[in-house]
Design an enzyme around this catalytic site. Structure first.
Site, PDB file in Angstrom:
ATOM      1  CG  ASP A  82      -2.281   0.591   0.943  1.00  0.00           C
ATOM      2  OD1 ASP A  82      -2.330   1.812   0.712  1.00  0.00           O
ATOM      3  OD2 ASP A  82      -3.290  -0.140   0.939  1.00  0.00           O
ATOM      4  CG  HIS A 126      -5.310   3.755   1.029  1.00  0.00           C
ATOM      5  ND1 HIS A 126      -5.012   2.413   0.876  1.00  0.00           N
ATOM      6  CD2 HIS A 126      -6.597   3.905   0.576  1.00  0.00           C
ATOM      7  CE1 HIS A 126      -6.057   1.788   0.345  1.00  0.00           C
ATOM      8  NE2 HIS A 126      -7.031   2.677   0.157  1.00  0.00           N
ATOM      9  CG  ASN A 218     -13.830   2.050  -3.865  1.00  0.00           C
ATOM     10  OD1 ASN A 218     -14.606   1.360  -3.229  1.00  0.00           O
ATOM     11  ND2 ASN A 218     -12.558   2.213  -3.514  1.00  0.00           N
ATOM     12  CB  SER A 285      -9.397   0.311   0.153  1.00  0.00           C
ATOM     13  OG  SER A 285      -9.104   0.550  -1.203  1.00  0.00           O
TER      14      SER A 285
END
Length: 452
Positions: A82, A126, A218, A285
Site C-alpha cells: 500500500d 491509506h 470503487n 479498500s
C-alpha cells in the site's frame, strides 16, 4: 495447546526476492542503487476520538467479541502492499507493525529499487488505515481495534499512486511480502488491466500458501473495464466488495461474478498517520482489510489449514445478502465467528457415515435414524380391542336410563294426546291492565298491586 504456525518455505521466485532484500536492493528487471524514501508533499488531516466514544462499531457488526474468545490472530503475519504504514501511532504499537520495505520506480529503466522507508512514511494515510483495521491494538474502551488485534503487519510501500506505478514494481512488492513469510496478503488497490507481471506474482503468492485478499474497486462498474479489476479478479484471490451499515451494497463498489465476499465500507473510523489521531474513510479498500483480519484469525486458530481451505471457510460461512450469492456481495458479508466455528465443508453430506469430515474443528455427521412406530403390531391390536371394549361399556351405561324412559312411554317418541288430556291444567295468570299508560285517572297504577 495451540500449535504455533510453521513458516512456509518461500518459492524460488520469492526466495530470490528475499536474497535481494537482505542486500537492501531489489531491481526489476535491472539493478539500480537504493534511494531514500520520497518525502511527503501533503499530509492528511486527523481528529481525536473523545474519551466517551463508544466501542468501534465493527465490534458489533462483525461479532468480534465472540470471535476474540477463539482467536486474536496471534503469530500471523499480514502483508500490506500500500502507501506505507505509520507505525508510530499508539494503536499500532506493541509489535503491531514490523519494519517493511519500499519500492521506488526507476523511470528510465522501468525498474523498481528496494529501500527501507522510515517507520512514519505514509503520505496518503491509506496504508495506515488499512493496517489499523487489520491489526490495531485494542484501545481504552475499544474505541479503536483491528479485526485481528494480535496479528502483525508487514508493510510494503509503493512510492507513488497505483495508477502510476509500473506493473513490474507492484510485482516486486508482492514478491517481497511473500519472501518475508506473510500468511495473509492484503492488496487494497485495483487496476483495470491484467498485467502479466502482477498476475505471475499473485500466482506465486498463492502457490506459496498465502491467503491473498484484494479490493474490488470503487468505480461503480463505470471503469475502463466495466468494473472488472485486478488483482481481485484473478483466480484464487478473495475479491471483496463493500456494503453499508444496513448490509446493502455500496453504489460505488464494483460488481461481477468474480466477487467473493463483502464487508463494511461506509464511513469507517480509521487510524491516521502523523500522530495519534483518526479520520473517517469509505470504500472497499477498507472492506478488504476486514477480510484480511478475519483470515488472520482463522490462520491463528487453525494453522494446519491451507490458504485455499481458509478462503473456502470464509466464503462458505459468509452471511448471505438478499437471500443468496450475488454479483454485488459474492457469498455474503464475512462472518468471523462463523469462520472460526465452521464444522466442515459443504460436501460433508456426500461422505459415508462415520467418515472423517475433513477440515479443522469438524465433527462427524451421523445419519438420521429411520422413523419407527412407537409400538409394535401386537401392542397396537391389543390397544384397539381395549378401546372398543371401553367404548361399549360407556355406551351401555349411558343407554340404560334412556331405555327405561322409552319403555314407560310405550316406546313413543313423545307423550300422546291421551297423556296430555289426563295431565292437570295449569291456571293462567290474567294479563295486567295497561290502561294507566294512557293517562286514565280512574285506573290505578301497577304500584297498587290492583287491577281496574
Amino acid at each position: 495447546m495451540k500449535r504455533k504456525r510453521e513458516r512456509r518455505r518461500p518459492s524460488p521466485r520469492a526466495a530470490l526476492a528475499l536474497v535481494a532484500a537482505a542486500a537492501s536492493l531489489l531491481t526489476v528487471p535491472g539493478l539500480a542503487p537504493p534511494a531514500a524514501a520520497t518525502p511527503c508533499r501533503t499530509q492528511v488531516v486527523e481528529d481525536d476520538l473523545g474519551e466517551n466514544t463508544g466501542p468501534h462499531r465493527l465490534i458489533g457488526q462483525l461479532g468480534l467479541r465472540q470471535a476474540w474468545d477463539l482467536s486474536t490472530g496471534e503469530d500471523v503475519l499480514v502483508g500490506v502492499v500500500d502507501s506505507g504504514v505509520d507505525a508510530r501511532h499508539p494503536d499500532l504499537a506493541d509489535g503491531a507493525v514490523v519494519r517493511g520495505s519500499e519500492f521506488t520506480t526507476v523511470a528510465t529503466e522501468r525498474a523498481a529499487r528496494r529501500g527501507t522507508p522510515p517507520p512514519e512514511q505514509d503520505c496518503s494515510g491509506h496504508g495506515t488505515a488499512v493496517a489499523g483495521l487489520i491489526a490495531a491494538r485494542r484501545a481504552a474502551g475499544d474505541r479503536m481495534t483491528g479485526v485481528a488485534p494480535a496479528a502483525v503487519v508487514y508493510p510494503v510501500r509503493l512510492d507513488g499512486t497505483v495508477e502510476q506505478v509500473p506493473p513490474e514494481t507492484i510485482a516486486a512488492a508482492i514478491d517481497d511480502a511473500v519472501a518475508a513469510g506473510v500468511d495473509v496478503l492484503n492488496l487494497s488497490f485495483g487496476r483495470p488491466v491484467d498485467d502479466p507481471p502482477v498476475r505471475e506474482a499473485v500466482a506465486d503468492a498463492l502457490a506459496s500458501d498465502v491467503v491473498v485478499v484484494a479490493a474490488a474497486g470503487n468505480e461503480g462498474d463505470q471503469g475502463p473495464a466495466g468494473g472488472l479489476m485486478y488483482p481481485a479478479a484473478y483466480d484464487g484471490v478473495l475479491a471483496v466488495g463493500a456494503v453499508t451499515d444496513d448490509g446493502q451494497p455500496m453504489e460505488s463498489s464494483n460488481t461481477g461474478d468474480w466477487l467473493d465476499l463483502a464487508a463494511y465500507g461506509d464511513t469507517l473510523t480509521v487510524v491516521a498517520p502523523e500522530g495519534s489521531g483518526y479520520r473517517v474513510e469509505s470504500g472497499n479498500s477498507f472492506a478488504a482489510a476486514q477480510v484480511s483480519g478475519v483470515a488472520a484469525l482463522v490462520r491463528a486458530r487453525f494453522p494446519e489449514l491451507t490458504a485455499q481451505e481458509v478462503a473456502r471457510r470464509l466464503t462458505e460461512t459468509a452471511s448471505p445478502v438478499g437471500g443468496g450469492p450475488n454479483e454485488a456481495t459474492g457469498a455474503g458479508i464475512v462472518d468471523p465467528f462463523g469462520a472460526l466455528t465452521y464444522l466442515g465443508p459443504s460436501e460433508a453430506d456426500d461422505r459415508e457415515p462415520g467418515a472423517d469430515p475433513g477440515g479443522a474443528g469438524a465433527v462427524a455427521v451421523r445419519p438420521v435414524p429411520p422413523d419407527e412406530p412407537l409400538v409394535g403390531a401386537a401392542t397396537a391390536t391389543a390397544l384397539t380391542w381395549s378401546g372398543a371394549l371401553l367404548l361399549a361399556v360407556a355406551l351401555s351405561l349411558l343407554g340404560v336410563p334412556a331405555v327405561r324412559r322409552a319403555t314407560a312411554r310405550g316406546w313413543r317418541a313423545w307423550p300422546g294426546p291421551e297423556d296430555r288430556r289426563t295431565a292437570p291444567a295449569t291456571p293462567r295468570r290474567a294479563a295486567p291492565s295497561l290502561r294507566w299508560l294512557d293517562g286514565d285517572d280512574a285506573t290505578t297504577t301497577p304500584r297498587d298491586g290492583k287491577g281496574d
